[in-house]
Design a protein around this motif. Structure first.
Motif, short mmCIF file in Angstrom:
data_model
loop_
_atom_site.label_atom_id
_atom_site.label_comp_id
_atom_site.label_asym_id
_atom_site.label_seq_id
_atom_site.Cartn_x
_atom_site.Cartn_y
_atom_site.Cartn_z
N GLY A 23 0.79 -1.22 0.00
CA GLY A 23 0.00 0.00 0.00
C GLY A 23 0.82 1.26 0.00
N VAL A 24 2.07 1.17 -0.42
CA VAL A 24 2.95 2.34 -0.46
C VAL A 24 2.66 3.13 -1.73
N PRO A 25 2.31 4.41 -1.64
CA PRO A 25 2.01 5.21 -2.83
C PRO A 25 3.30 5.62 -3.55
N CYS A 26 3.71 4.85 -4.53
CA CYS A 26 5.00 5.11 -5.17
C CYS A 26 4.86 5.39 -6.67
N ALA A 27 3.70 5.88 -7.09
CA ALA A 27 3.51 6.24 -8.50
C ALA A 27 4.49 7.34 -8.88
N GLY A 28 5.23 7.12 -9.93
CA GLY A 28 6.22 8.11 -10.37
C GLY A 28 7.56 7.99 -9.68
N ALA A 29 7.66 7.17 -8.63
CA ALA A 29 8.93 7.00 -7.93
C ALA A 29 9.87 6.14 -8.77
N ARG A 30 11.15 6.35 -8.59
CA ARG A 30 12.12 5.54 -9.33
C ARG A 30 13.40 5.40 -8.51
N LEU A 31 14.16 4.38 -8.81
CA LEU A 31 15.43 4.17 -8.15
C LEU A 31 16.50 5.05 -8.77
N VAL A 32 17.26 5.75 -7.94
CA VAL A 32 18.38 6.54 -8.43
C VAL A 32 19.62 5.65 -8.51
N ASN A 33 20.61 6.05 -9.27
CA ASN A 33 21.86 5.31 -9.36
C ASN A 33 22.82 5.86 -8.31
N ALA A 34 22.79 5.26 -7.12
CA ALA A 34 23.59 5.76 -6.01
C ALA A 34 24.79 4.84 -5.75
N LYS A 35 25.94 5.43 -5.51
CA LYS A 35 27.15 4.69 -5.14
C LYS A 35 27.49 3.57 -6.11
N GLY A 36 27.30 3.82 -7.39
CA GLY A 36 27.62 2.83 -8.40
C GLY A 36 28.83 3.26 -9.22
N ASN A 37 28.94 2.68 -10.41
CA ASN A 37 29.98 3.05 -11.38
C ASN A 37 31.40 2.72 -10.94
N TYR A 38 31.57 1.75 -10.03
CA TYR A 38 32.91 1.30 -9.69
C TYR A 38 33.51 0.45 -10.82
N ARG A 39 32.66 -0.27 -11.50
CA ARG A 39 33.12 -1.29 -12.43
C ARG A 39 33.28 -0.72 -13.84
N LYS A 40 34.51 -0.73 -14.33
CA LYS A 40 34.79 -0.21 -15.66
C LYS A 40 34.84 -1.33 -16.70
N ASP A 41 35.24 -2.52 -16.28
CA ASP A 41 35.29 -3.66 -17.20
C ASP A 41 33.88 -4.25 -17.29
N ARG A 42 33.21 -4.04 -18.41
CA ARG A 42 31.81 -4.44 -18.55
C ARG A 42 31.63 -5.77 -19.27
N ARG A 43 32.69 -6.54 -19.38
CA ARG A 43 32.54 -7.86 -19.97
C ARG A 43 31.62 -8.72 -19.10
N HIS A 44 30.92 -9.65 -19.74
CA HIS A 44 30.10 -10.59 -18.99
C HIS A 44 31.01 -11.44 -18.11
N TYR A 45 30.52 -11.79 -16.93
CA TYR A 45 31.37 -12.53 -15.99
C TYR A 45 31.88 -13.85 -16.56
N ARG A 46 31.12 -14.45 -17.47
CA ARG A 46 31.58 -15.73 -18.05
C ARG A 46 32.85 -15.57 -18.90
N GLU A 47 33.14 -14.33 -19.29
CA GLU A 47 34.37 -14.07 -20.05
C GLU A 47 35.57 -13.89 -19.13
N ILE A 48 35.36 -13.83 -17.84
CA ILE A 48 36.43 -13.47 -16.90
C ILE A 48 36.83 -14.65 -16.01
#
Length: 228
Positions: free
Chosen positions: A179-204
């Motif tokens: 019952g939380v009124p969250c219309a229009g709410a969205r997740l922000v990108n917080a404390k991310g962007n540490y990872r520069k190597d974007r290869r799929h993990y199966r390649e690593i």
């Protein structure tokens, strides 16, 4: 972590699972009576409140997990009732069994092969960065979330474990159920962007490294059905 008395839920914050982004969102939906733990460094949009205080300590001091008695006693002395990454077991002791039982409790977890790579790249930005991924796997405490939402016997304590890979859909579905009124709410990108190597993990991962993660994270893999 977040406790909403208004909507009767408890959010247990795990690591490398968009926990800070979730806290920022939930904090904006909470009122002055609710509990929001502080984030370091502070994150715009989250107002910490009601996380200090003392509680009956005896139940925690009877636990058998190594090192927990000292941590619990230290928290009590300093009045740190709730931490950003408080475990479900700690929170249950500190809010009481009745509240824990009557509120909806949830957390998020993530594919362990992907989560481990994300944690590795975060550690590369730390004070003592690992030399390589192999060094990290050999010498660094891995990003285990299962102990944060399980009890001494390894039984899951929360009502729902959301999957990071489907987080938007699962989180907003749960909030709607609460019952939380969250219309229009969205997740922000917080404390991310540490990872520069974007290869799929199966390649690593090597075969040996893959199997190591499979052993260490076996409970999460069994619970959530993750596959390499």
């Amino acid at each position: 972590m977040i406790i909403s008395h208004k909507y009767r839920f408890i959010f247990i914050k795990t690591r490398k699972t968009a926990g800070t982004s979730i806290e920022v969102l939930l904090s904006s939906l909470c009122d002055d009576r609710d509990v929001c733990t502080p984030i370091y460094p502070p994150e715009l949009g989250l107002v910490a409140r009601n996380y200090k205080g003392r509680w009956p300590l005896s139940a925690e001091l009877s636990r058998q997990r190594t090192g927990y008695n000292l941590k619990s006693a230290t928290d009590w002395i300093k009045g740190r009732r709730f931490r950003n990454h408080s475990s479900a077991l700690d929170v249950k002791h500190r809010v009481g069994a009745d509240m824990w039982r009557s509120y909806t409790t949830f957390c998020v977890d993530r594919n362990p092969w992907d989560k481990t790579l994300s944690h590795f790249h975060m550690c590369l930005r730390g004070a003592n960065p690992p030399g390589s991924f192999t060094d990290y796997l050999a010498n660094t405490a891995l990003c285990l979330n299962y102990p944060l939402y399980s009890d001494e016997q390894g039984q899951v304590m929360v009502d729902r474990v959301l999957r990071y890979e489907n987080l938007n859909a699962e989180l907003f579905e749960l909030l709607s159920e609460l019952g939380v009124p969250c219309a229009g709410a969205r997740l922000v990108n917080a404390k991310g962007n540490y990872r520069k190597d974007r290869r799929h993990y199966r390649e690593i991962y090597s075969q040996k490294q893959r199997q190591h993660i499979e052993r260490v994270f076996a409970p999460e893999i069994a619970l959530l059905g993750y596959q390499y």
